[in-house]
Enzyme design. Structure first.
Site, PDB file in Angstrom:
ATOM      1  CD  GLN A  51     -19.024 -43.220 -15.170  1.00 38.72           C
ATOM      2  OE1 GLN A  51     -18.276 -43.890 -15.674  1.00 38.72           O
ATOM      3  NE2 GLN A  51     -19.558 -43.179 -13.987  1.00 38.72           N
ATOM      4  CG  HIS A 134     -21.014 -50.261 -14.053  1.00 39.05           C
ATOM      5  ND1 HIS A 134     -21.872 -50.166 -13.161  1.00 39.05           N
ATOM      6  CD2 HIS A 134     -20.139 -49.122 -14.262  1.00 39.05           C
ATOM      7  CE1 HIS A 134     -21.946 -48.996 -12.835  1.00 39.05           C
ATOM      8  NE2 HIS A 134     -21.169 -48.329 -13.277  1.00 39.05           N
TER       9      HIS A 134
HETATM   10  O1  GNR Z   1     -16.518 -47.718  -8.356  1.00 38.73           O
HETATM   11  C1  GNR Z   1     -17.319 -48.378  -8.962  1.00 38.73           C
HETATM   12  N1  GNR Z   1     -17.744 -49.415  -8.277  1.00 38.73           N
HETATM   13  C2  GNR Z   1     -18.430 -50.425  -9.024  1.00 38.73           C
HETATM   14  C3  GNR Z   1     -19.193 -51.440  -7.996  1.00 38.73           C
HETATM   15  C4  GNR Z   1     -19.902 -52.498  -8.364  1.00 38.73           C
HETATM   16  C5  GNR Z   1     -20.066 -52.530  -9.870  1.00 38.73           C
HETATM   17  C6  GNR Z   1     -19.668 -51.576 -10.779  1.00 38.73           C
HETATM   18  C7  GNR Z   1     -18.985 -50.402 -10.066  1.00 38.73           C
HETATM   19  S1  GNR Z   1     -18.149 -49.301 -11.061  1.00 38.73           S
HETATM   20  C8  GNR Z   1     -18.109 -48.014 -10.041  1.00 38.73           C
HETATM   21  C9  GNR Z   1     -17.474 -46.605 -10.851  1.00 38.73           C
HETATM   22  C10 GNR Z   1     -18.145 -46.395 -11.946  1.00 38.73           C
HETATM   23  O2  GNR Z   1     -19.300 -45.696 -11.982  1.00 38.73           O
HETATM   24  N2  GNR Z   1     -17.796 -46.667 -13.006  1.00 38.73           N
HETATM   25  O3  GNR Z   1     -18.667 -46.236 -14.077  1.00 38.73           O
HETATM   26 NI    NI Z   2     -20.697 -46.299 -13.389  1.00 36.80          NI
END
Ligand code: GNR
Ligand code: NI
Length: 168
Positions: A51, A134
């Protein structure tokens, strides 16, 4: 410490597949510290090197209420322990302002290397499991919007393009 600039969907650089970290040196340590600072500043629960346009397998996560439990994962691998899927409303610092339900396996085992070059494993369920899956998706060039319908993804794409004048 430094705040890093986060790439915004649909920036194609978010589609880059990260490479293994071969050596945990000062550069990697500096990057993890900057990733943590950038994640906390953005009120995120995780952030991947992808990112911030650094295509190495490094992610940071902190799902604690107090924001005092950083987890650093270098070259993470995941094993599914319970394939039963859970739904969670996900957001992403690279998709600001949008939250959508995503289904993922509920329980995983993560194996990774830490900054002391030691391999470790942890089991994760609930929010930690969601966050790690994620983040590991980012390292493969995947974003949570990929799990949505084409229509929803295109709408999000158009709105973010209008907002940020991002080149596509
Ligand atoms: O801050 C984040 N909150 C979130 C909420 C639900 C599922 C995944 C996330 S990760 C995200 C931060 C982010 O973009 N990480 O890549
Ligand atoms: Ni993310």
């Amino acid at each position: 410490m430094a705040l890093l600039k986060i790439l915004i969907f649909p920036d194609q650089r978010l589609r880059t597949v990260a490479e293994d970290v071969l050596e945990i040196d000062d550069e990697v340590k500096k990057l993890t510290s900057d990733l943590l600072e950038t994640m906390y500043k953005g009120n995120g629960i995780g952030l991947s090197a992808t990112q911030v346009n650094i295509h190495k397998k490094i992610v940071v996560v902190d799902v604690s209420e107090e924001k005092n439990s950083p987890l650093i994962l270098i070259n993470p691998k995941v094993e599914i322990l319970d394939p039963e899927e859970r739904t969670y409303s996900e957001g992403c610092l690279s998709v600001p302002g949008f939250y959508e339900e995503v289904k993922r396996p509920s329980k995983i085992k993560i194996t990774a290397t830490n900054l002391e070059k030691k391999e470790f494993s942890i089991e994760a369920s609930d929010l930690l499991s969601v966050a790690v899956q994620h983040e590991m998706d980012h390292l493969e060039g995947r974003i949570f919007v990929d799990f949505l319908s084409n229509l929803k993804r295109q709408r999000i794409r158009q709105k973010l393009i209008k907002k940020s004048k991002v080149a596509v």
